[in-house]
Design a protein around this motif. Sequence first.
Motif, mmCIF file in Angstrom:
data_model
loop_
_atom_site.group_PDB
_atom_site.id
_atom_site.type_symbol
_atom_site.label_atom_id
_atom_site.label_comp_id
_atom_site.label_asym_id
_atom_site.label_seq_id
_atom_site.Cartn_x
_atom_site.Cartn_y
_atom_site.Cartn_z
ATOM 1 N N SER A 71 0.946 -24.380 -14.635
ATOM 2 C CA SER A 71 1.671 -25.357 -15.434
ATOM 3 C C SER A 71 3.163 -25.137 -15.190
ATOM 4 C CB SER A 71 1.324 -25.224 -16.912
ATOM 5 O OG SER A 71 1.774 -23.985 -17.398
ATOM 6 N N LYS A 72 3.937 -26.132 -15.574
ATOM 7 C CA LYS A 72 5.335 -26.211 -15.116
ATOM 8 C C LYS A 72 6.171 -24.953 -15.389
ATOM 9 C CE LYS A 72 9.265 -29.304 -15.130
ATOM 10 N NZ LYS A 72 10.117 -29.822 -16.190
ATOM 11 N N ASN A 73 6.058 -24.420 -16.589
ATOM 12 C CA ASN A 73 6.922 -23.280 -16.943
ATOM 13 C C ASN A 73 6.167 -21.958 -17.055
ATOM 14 O OD1 ASN A 73 9.343 -24.894 -17.241
ATOM 15 N ND2 ASN A 73 8.343 -25.747 -19.059
ATOM 16 N N PRO A 75 -0.270 -18.690 -27.689
ATOM 17 C CA PRO A 75 0.059 -17.685 -26.658
ATOM 18 C C PRO A 75 1.154 -18.172 -25.718
ATOM 19 C CG PRO A 75 -2.035 -18.754 -26.168
ATOM 20 C CD PRO A 75 -1.613 -19.250 -27.505
ATOM 21 N N GLU A 76 1.853 -17.237 -25.134
ATOM 22 C CA GLU A 76 2.909 -17.577 -24.172
ATOM 23 C C GLU A 76 2.309 -18.227 -22.942
ATOM 24 O OE1 GLU A 76 6.165 -16.870 -25.119
ATOM 25 O OE2 GLU A 76 5.096 -16.387 -26.963
ATOM 26 N N VAL A 77 1.291 -17.590 -22.412
ATOM 27 C CA VAL A 77 0.639 -18.059 -21.184
ATOM 28 C C VAL A 77 -0.825 -17.656 -21.228
ATOM 29 C CG1 VAL A 77 0.609 -17.901 -18.646
ATOM 30 C CG2 VAL A 77 2.765 -17.687 -19.853
ATOM 31 N N LEU A 84 -4.957 -28.768 -22.221
ATOM 32 C CA LEU A 84 -4.027 -28.553 -23.341
ATOM 33 C C LEU A 84 -2.614 -28.936 -22.906
ATOM 34 C CD1 LEU A 84 -5.363 -25.067 -24.477
ATOM 35 C CD2 LEU A 84 -5.391 -27.123 -25.900
ATOM 36 N N ASN A 85 -1.906 -29.609 -23.770
ATOM 37 C CA ASN A 85 -0.547 -30.032 -23.409
ATOM 38 C C ASN A 85 0.514 -29.004 -23.758
ATOM 39 O OD1 ASN A 85 -1.366 -32.568 -22.436
ATOM 40 N ND2 ASN A 85 -1.560 -33.277 -24.556
ATOM 41 N N ASN A 86 0.195 -28.174 -24.714
ATOM 42 C CA ASN A 86 1.240 -27.320 -25.275
ATOM 43 C C ASN A 86 1.087 -25.843 -24.904
ATOM 44 O OD1 ASN A 86 -1.122 -27.255 -26.643
ATOM 45 N ND2 ASN A 86 -0.210 -27.005 -28.676
ATOM 46 N N VAL A 87 0.319 -25.569 -23.852
ATOM 47 C CA VAL A 87 0.138 -24.167 -23.458
ATOM 48 C C VAL A 87 0.369 -24.005 -21.960
ATOM 49 C CG1 VAL A 87 -1.532 -22.277 -23.250
ATOM 50 C CG2 VAL A 87 -1.471 -23.656 -25.319
ATOM 51 N N GLU A 88 1.157 -23.016 -21.612
ATOM 52 C CA GLU A 88 1.368 -22.713 -20.195
ATOM 53 C C GLU A 88 0.164 -21.957 -19.655
ATOM 54 O OE1 GLU A 88 3.963 -23.883 -18.595
ATOM 55 O OE2 GLU A 88 5.062 -24.563 -20.378
ATOM 56 N N TYR A 89 -0.201 -22.266 -18.429
ATOM 57 C CA TYR A 89 -1.381 -21.619 -17.850
ATOM 58 C C TYR A 89 -1.199 -21.290 -16.368
ATOM 59 C CZ TYR A 89 -2.199 -26.348 -16.126
ATOM 60 O OH TYR A 89 -2.036 -27.567 -15.511
ATOM 61 N N ILE A 90 -1.924 -20.276 -15.947
ATOM 62 C CA ILE A 90 -2.125 -19.983 -14.521
ATOM 63 C C ILE A 90 -3.635 -19.919 -14.340
ATOM 64 C CG2 ILE A 90 -1.769 -18.321 -12.652
ATOM 65 C CD1 ILE A 90 0.770 -17.359 -14.130
ATOM 66 N N VAL A 91 -4.188 -20.863 -13.593
ATOM 67 C CA VAL A 91 -5.644 -21.003 -13.507
ATOM 68 C C VAL A 91 -6.068 -21.051 -12.042
ATOM 69 C CG1 VAL A 91 -7.518 -22.688 -13.856
ATOM 70 C CG2 VAL A 91 -5.988 -22.121 -15.763
ATOM 71 N N ALA A 92 -7.185 -20.403 -11.729
ATOM 72 C CA ALA A 92 -7.807 -20.566 -10.406
ATOM 73 C C ALA A 92 -8.924 -21.592 -10.581
ATOM 74 C CB ALA A 92 -8.358 -19.246 -9.891
ATOM 75 N N ARG A 93 -8.624 -22.812 -10.165
ATOM 76 C CA ARG A 93 -9.565 -23.916 -10.352
ATOM 77 C C ARG A 93 -10.862 -23.633 -9.585
ATOM 78 N NH1 ARG A 93 -6.511 -29.389 -10.720
ATOM 79 N NH2 ARG A 93 -7.638 -30.099 -12.573
#
Lengths: 222, 222
Positions: free
Chosen positions: B70-72, B170-172, B193-202
């Motif tokens: 996600s962006k940030n 959560p932060e991320v 989710l729109n309001n949560v930053e994520y790093i995901v392995a699709r």
Amino acid sequence: MNFFNSLRKLRGGKMENIIFVEPNNIEKRSFEIIQEEMGEIQIEKEIEPIVKRVIHTSADFDYLDNMCFSKNAVKKAKDALKNGATIVTDTNMAYSGINKKAAAKYGVNIQCFMADEDVAKEAAMRGETRAAVSMERAAMIKGPLIFAVGNAPTALIKLYEMIKSGMINPEVIIGVPVGFVNVVEAKELIMSLNNVEYIVARGRKGGSNIAASICNALLYNI
Amino acid sequence: MNFFNSLRKLRGGKMENIIFVEPNNIEKRSFEIIQEEMGEIQIEKEIEPIVKRVIHTSADFDYLDNMCFSKNAVKKAKDALKNGATIVTDTNMAYSGINKKAAAKYGVNIQCFMADEDVAKEAAMRGETRAAVSMERAAMIKGPLIFAVGNAPTALIKLYEMIKSGMINPEVIIGVPVGFVNVVEAKELIMSLNNVEYIVARGRKGGSNIAASICNALLYNI
């Protein structure tokens, strides 16, 4: 069940593949899916639960082709575990991933020397890797040994040297380090030995998780 | 160096690709090889060290395509780590894999509740997974939280529910569980989710090792 509410909300949208399965049955269902996707591919009965558990751990069907077993590796590993062998890992991650209850059932001890301060010191002094030095530490353990190497090719190279010089005679070497520098070659080195049973993931792939899952597959199928 | 003797013996035979590299430089050389094999592929500067470390951990270039940020996410994760956030993992393997010295440098605490006896009891009683219950335990931790989920999609589903109901913020979320049952869907849920930053392995791939390596990549590149 509460557990599926969030997934259920998305059903009918893009989420058509949601599987409603009780927590206790997730693993069983996973293995069924693996079998379905393997289709016609047949694996030898003895090695099948090991290969499937590795795929279960990685979601990577490359392991159908990668996994190499010497002739008596599985039998010898299981016999050694039944007799309370020590499993030596080259990472604390692999150590963590091995099921301690399953191991305790057979009196199997699990050891990892990687985090020992004096291993780090000696490695730096001698220009070796910590993994190589920790294999030397392991060589001093009494009783049958199974090595589970999921990270460091230098651990496999050290094992090769110690076997060649007659310093150790492990029951089985699980050789599944992952990576780009000498990983492929270190695995081939182990497979070039005539007098040692091995379970190896040929090529670059592997990992501490793979090493642990092979140990668990052996423990679960004794 | 002693270290290469065994490999050297095999040189000139089938082993032409042996790389003579000092222990301290193995990781550096690995990253160079990854870059070479990526060829023309360009990755955004901010996420590059993370994607490369995941490939380094898995020897799997699928992660070039799989990884979603996600962006940030990266900035927010690093800021949180700098401020001594707590990282919560869903396995002891992921816990083990996170570099404790790097974490300690920033006062980062790492927690995993999976092995707690009372988590197991409560999960059995409520028909939930241990992973889901351990996420509820984590929700009670004070201060900024980063979740690193490498195994259990049910952990991600529980996080989704707790975020939706305003229980946690959560932060991320590092969402990289691996497997065949609801793994793909649970990851999509987090990314919805729109309001949560994520790093995901699709997709299906991921793992405790991947979760740990993402945490380490963040810690090493603050």
